[in-house]
Design a protein around this motif. Structure first.
Motif, PDB file in Angstrom:
ATOM      1  N   GLN A 185      64.772  22.116 -17.006  1.00 57.15           N
ATOM      2  CA  GLN A 185      63.749  21.090 -16.813  1.00 57.15           C
ATOM      3  C   GLN A 185      64.346  19.680 -16.814  1.00 57.15           C
ATOM      4  OE1 GLN A 185      60.119  19.608 -19.473  1.00 57.15           O
ATOM      5  NE2 GLN A 185      59.849  21.724 -18.808  1.00 57.15           N
ATOM      6  N   GLU A 186      64.173  18.991 -15.695  1.00 54.79           N
ATOM      7  CA  GLU A 186      64.626  17.610 -15.526  1.00 54.79           C
ATOM      8  C   GLU A 186      63.642  16.900 -14.608  1.00 54.79           C
ATOM      9  OE1 GLU A 186      69.022  16.913 -15.291  1.00 54.79           O
ATOM     10  OE2 GLU A 186      69.079  19.079 -14.864  1.00 54.79           O
ATOM     11  N   ALA A 187      64.033  15.739 -14.128  1.00 58.06           N
ATOM     12  CA  ALA A 187      63.186  15.014 -13.184  1.00 58.06           C
ATOM     13  C   ALA A 187      63.032  15.824 -11.902  1.00 58.06           C
ATOM     14  CB  ALA A 187      63.798  13.648 -12.881  1.00 58.06           C
ATOM     15  N   PRO A 188      61.891  15.707 -11.205  1.00 61.54           N
ATOM     16  CA  PRO A 188      61.652  16.517 -10.006  1.00 61.54           C
ATOM     17  C   PRO A 188      62.773  16.444  -8.983  1.00 61.54           C
ATOM     18  CG  PRO A 188      59.643  15.401 -10.653  1.00 61.54           C
ATOM     19  CD  PRO A 188      60.721  14.870 -11.546  1.00 61.54           C
ATOM     20  N   GLU A 189      63.260  15.232  -8.699  1.00 61.25           N
ATOM     21  CA  GLU A 189      64.280  15.094  -7.665  1.00 61.25           C
ATOM     22  C   GLU A 189      65.612  15.719  -8.089  1.00 61.25           C
ATOM     23  OE1 GLU A 189      64.221  11.301 -10.162  1.00 61.25           O
ATOM     24  OE2 GLU A 189      62.751  12.692  -9.255  1.00 61.25           O
ATOM     25  N   LYS A 205      69.363  20.413  -7.472  1.00 55.49           N
ATOM     26  CA  LYS A 205      70.079  21.569  -8.022  1.00 55.49           C
ATOM     27  C   LYS A 205      69.714  22.847  -7.272  1.00 55.49           C
ATOM     28  CE  LYS A 205      71.171  19.969 -12.664  1.00 55.49           C
ATOM     29  NZ  LYS A 205      71.027  20.203 -14.117  1.00 55.49           N
ATOM     30  N   ILE A 206      68.467  22.983  -6.920  1.00 49.94           N
ATOM     31  CA  ILE A 206      68.057  24.162  -6.145  1.00 49.94           C
ATOM     32  C   ILE A 206      68.809  24.214  -4.822  1.00 49.94           C
ATOM     33  CG2 ILE A 206      66.154  24.897  -4.651  1.00 49.94           C
ATOM     34  CD1 ILE A 206      64.384  25.102  -6.948  1.00 49.94           C
ATOM     35  N   VAL A 240      59.166  24.598 -16.258  1.00 53.50           N
ATOM     36  CA  VAL A 240      58.113  23.593 -16.365  1.00 53.50           C
ATOM     37  C   VAL A 240      57.539  23.667 -17.789  1.00 53.50           C
ATOM     38  CG1 VAL A 240      57.611  23.350 -13.917  1.00 53.50           C
ATOM     39  CG2 VAL A 240      56.584  25.241 -15.159  1.00 53.50           C
ATOM     40  N   GLY A 241      56.246  23.456 -17.979  1.00 49.94           N
ATOM     41  CA  GLY A 241      55.692  23.481 -19.328  1.00 49.94           C
ATOM     42  C   GLY A 241      55.837  22.149 -20.043  1.00 49.94           C
ATOM     43  N   GLY A 242      55.940  21.050 -19.264  1.00 46.39           N
ATOM     44  CA  GLY A 242      55.988  19.709 -19.830  1.00 46.39           C
ATOM     45  C   GLY A 242      54.693  18.971 -19.535  1.00 46.39           C
ATOM     46  N   GLN A 243      54.789  17.681 -19.244  1.00 41.56           N
ATOM     47  CA  GLN A 243      53.607  16.920 -18.862  1.00 41.56           C
ATOM     48  C   GLN A 243      53.070  17.441 -17.529  1.00 41.56           C
ATOM     49  OE1 GLN A 243      52.019  14.489 -20.658  1.00 41.56           O
ATOM     50  NE2 GLN A 243      53.473  14.976 -22.310  1.00 41.56           N
ATOM     51  N   VAL A 244      51.762  17.564 -17.444  1.00 43.92           N
ATOM     52  CA  VAL A 244      51.136  18.183 -16.275  1.00 43.92           C
ATOM     53  C   VAL A 244      51.530  17.470 -14.983  1.00 43.92           C
ATOM     54  CG1 VAL A 244      48.936  18.611 -15.121  1.00 43.92           C
ATOM     55  CG2 VAL A 244      49.208  19.181 -17.534  1.00 43.92           C
ATOM     56  N   GLU A 245      51.432  16.163 -14.971  1.00 41.55           N
ATOM     57  CA  GLU A 245      51.729  15.421 -13.745  1.00 41.55           C
ATOM     58  C   GLU A 245      53.188  15.621 -13.332  1.00 41.55           C
ATOM     59  OE1 GLU A 245      50.436  14.156 -16.480  1.00 41.55           O
ATOM     60  OE2 GLU A 245      48.362  13.666 -15.946  1.00 41.55           O
ATOM     61  N   ASP A 246      54.077  15.610 -14.298  1.00 42.00           N
ATOM     62  CA  ASP A 246      55.495  15.826 -14.000  1.00 42.00           C
ATOM     63  C   ASP A 246      55.727  17.235 -13.465  1.00 42.00           C
ATOM     64  OD1 ASP A 246      56.034  13.277 -14.904  1.00 42.00           O
ATOM     65  OD2 ASP A 246      56.581  13.938 -16.922  1.00 42.00           O
ATOM     66  N   ASP A 247      55.063  18.217 -14.069  1.00 45.62           N
ATOM     67  CA  ASP A 247      55.265  19.598 -13.633  1.00 45.62           C
ATOM     68  C   ASP A 247      54.740  19.820 -12.223  1.00 45.62           C
ATOM     69  OD1 ASP A 247      56.582  20.475 -15.898  1.00 45.62           O
ATOM     70  OD2 ASP A 247      54.759  21.138 -16.911  1.00 45.62           O
ATOM     71  N   ILE A 248      53.615  19.230 -11.903  1.00 43.30           N
ATOM     72  CA  ILE A 248      53.081  19.352 -10.546  1.00 43.30           C
ATOM     73  C   ILE A 248      54.079  18.766  -9.550  1.00 43.30           C
ATOM     74  CG2 ILE A 248      51.268  18.563  -8.976  1.00 43.30           C
ATOM     75  CD1 ILE A 248      49.347  18.696 -11.436  1.00 43.30           C
ATOM     76  N   ALA A 249      54.660  17.626  -9.895  1.00 49.78           N
ATOM     77  CA  ALA A 249      55.669  17.006  -9.024  1.00 49.78           C
ATOM     78  C   ALA A 249      56.916  17.874  -8.923  1.00 49.78           C
ATOM     79  CB  ALA A 249      56.024  15.622  -9.557  1.00 49.78           C
ATOM     80  N   ARG A 250      57.336  18.477 -10.038  1.00 51.54           N
ATOM     81  CA  ARG A 250      58.509  19.359 -10.020  1.00 51.54           C
ATOM     82  C   ARG A 250      58.297  20.537  -9.064  1.00 51.54           C
ATOM     83  NH1 ARG A 250      58.305  18.421 -16.168  1.00 51.54           N
ATOM     84  NH2 ARG A 250      60.113  17.058 -16.542  1.00 51.54           N
ATOM     85  N   ILE A 251      57.130  21.140  -9.144  1.00 50.89           N
ATOM     86  CA  ILE A 251      56.856  22.319  -8.323  1.00 50.89           C
ATOM     87  C   ILE A 251      56.802  21.949  -6.840  1.00 50.89           C
ATOM     88  CG2 ILE A 251      55.190  24.151  -7.848  1.00 50.89           C
ATOM     89  CD1 ILE A 251      54.381  23.885 -10.892  1.00 50.89           C
ATOM     90  N   HIS A 252      56.140  20.862  -6.516  1.00 54.30           N
ATOM     91  CA  HIS A 252      56.056  20.425  -5.118  1.00 54.30           C
ATOM     92  C   HIS A 252      57.440  20.068  -4.573  1.00 54.30           C
ATOM     93  CE1 HIS A 252      51.773  20.224  -3.917  1.00 54.30           C
ATOM     94  NE2 HIS A 252      51.544  20.123  -5.222  1.00 54.30           N
ATOM     95  N   ALA A 253      58.237  19.347  -5.368  1.00 55.84           N
ATOM     96  CA  ALA A 253      59.545  18.896  -4.895  1.00 55.84           C
ATOM     97  C   ALA A 253      60.502  20.058  -4.666  1.00 55.84           C
ATOM     98  CB  ALA A 253      60.156  17.911  -5.898  1.00 55.84           C
TER      99      ALA A 253
END
Length: 367
Positions: free
Chosen positions: A141-145, A150-151, A166-179
């Motif tokens: 778990q890190e910043a979305p970008e 890494k992927i 994921v499992g962090g702040q909701v807004e951050d996790d949504i951004a992580r998944i989309h990115a």
């Protein structure tokens, strides 16, 4: 054959990336792994490894493995290690619960059974069902970008399946998944693994926000009931992990259509004996599995490879090559990743030989 002793080793496993982070701010930088050697009166030795994911993931921790072995070991001296059913009954009578502490004994006895019969473990676990197994890569778990970058790097190494922490702040996790989904090919698989980190209302927000993406949702909430509630609110394929910790839990989940896939961690359920039972139950009911463990090095990776190789490919959602995450080799002959896949050795037992220079002196011995 009789057990004459148990030697317990402790080894640190630093990470190549420096840190592994998952839900609720949890992280590990150096894993504390326990390696067990069971000696016998016929000169054969069996090996196993157990490495909990820190102390805040499951009801398990590194010192607990070694404390549990101290309780169990006196009851095992003189027992026949090839009678694995009796070994498990002996352990259960000596120590209630703590399956992760019993897992290395069970696995080491399977290793001995393979060596005594001259067969690789995948043969004893049902026979080779595939030549090699597909792997997933966990993305810390890190910043979305950063996670998306890494992927892209791991995709270039041959991985096609990714488990996003994921499992962090909701807004951050949504951004992580989309990115991260945007960084993948259409044919690549993405699992958003919250590791129990969302409350029910947070998980509801996430699955609504990613409803149009091709992504699996894994273990969104702490309890079975909360997670199943989220399962009912989304059409996305669903994975359960932490709450599938016993055969009874699996039976209930199958009966209640609680998931599409499970994450089967070998030490979480007590070793290969119970993992094989749960594997066979999943196959009978058409439930694919991620076959893995909490963490580990070369010996854990070999154990995963044998169970996965003896499982039909359509039921191995993915497996894990934990030894590629670390910087320390602890056994020769362990599986190595090739183009996002690995295989189990054809040698007897686990097919590995511990590197004792890496393990050091035993931290405990029982005779």
């Amino acid at each position: 054959m009789k057990i004459t002793g148990l030697n317990v080793y402790q080894v640190d496993l630093p990470l190549r990336e420096g840190r592994y982070s998952w839900s609720n701010g949890n992280f590990v930088e150096v894993f504390d792994s326990t390696v067990l050697e069971i000696t016998t009166d016929e000169g054969l030795c069996g090996y196993a490894e157990c490495c909990p994911l820190g102390s805040a993931y499951l009801p398990s921790f590194a010192l607990g493995v070694r404390a549990g072995l101290a309780e169990i070991a006196p009851h095992l001296i003189g027992q026949d290690p090839l009678n694995i059913g009796s070994i498990n009954r002996t352990m259960d009578a000596a120590l209630r619960g703590h399956p992760y502490a019993k897992a290395p004994v069970d696995i080491a006895c399977w290793d001995l059974l393979g060596k005594a019969t001259g067969q690789p473990l995948y043969t004893l676990l049902g026979g080779a069902a595939q030549d090699d197994v597909v792997l997933y890569r966990a993305i810390s778990q890190e910043a979305p970008e950063v996670m998306a970058k890494k992927i892209e790097g791991y995709a270039a190494e041959g991985y096609t399946k990714f488990q996003l922490k994921v499992g962090g702040q909701v807004e951050d996790d949504i951004a992580r998944i989309h990115a991260t989904r945007a960084a993948l090919k259409d044919s690549d698989l993405l699992v958003a693994d919250a590791n129990t980190g969302w409350t029910q209302h947070e998980a509801a927000r996430v699955v609504k926000a990613i409803a149009d993406l091709d992504v699996y949702v894994e273990q969104p909430c702490m309890t079975y009931e909360e997670s199943v509630s989220i399962r009912r609110r989304t059409a996305l394929p669903f994975v359960l992990d932490e709450v599938i910790d016993t055969i009874n839990a699996l039976v209930r989940a199958i009966a209640e259509d609680a998931m599409d896939v499970i994450n089967l961690k070998i030490s979480k359920v007590g070793g290969l004996t119970r993992a094989r039972q749960m594997r066979d139950l999943c196959v009978a009911h058409g439930i694919p599995m991620t076959i893995e463990d909490t963490w580990g090095g070369d010996i854990t990776t070999a154990t995963i490879a044998h169970l996965a190789r003896s499982t039909p490919a359509e039921f191995v959602f993915s497996a894990t090559d934990f030894n590629s995450y670390g910087t320390v080799d602890i056994a020769e002959g362990a599986p190595r990743r090739v183009n996002g896949r690995m295989t189990a050795a054809d040698r007897p037992g686990l097919g590995i030989s511990p590197i004792f220079d890496a393990l050091g002196d035993p931290v405990a011995q029982y005779r």
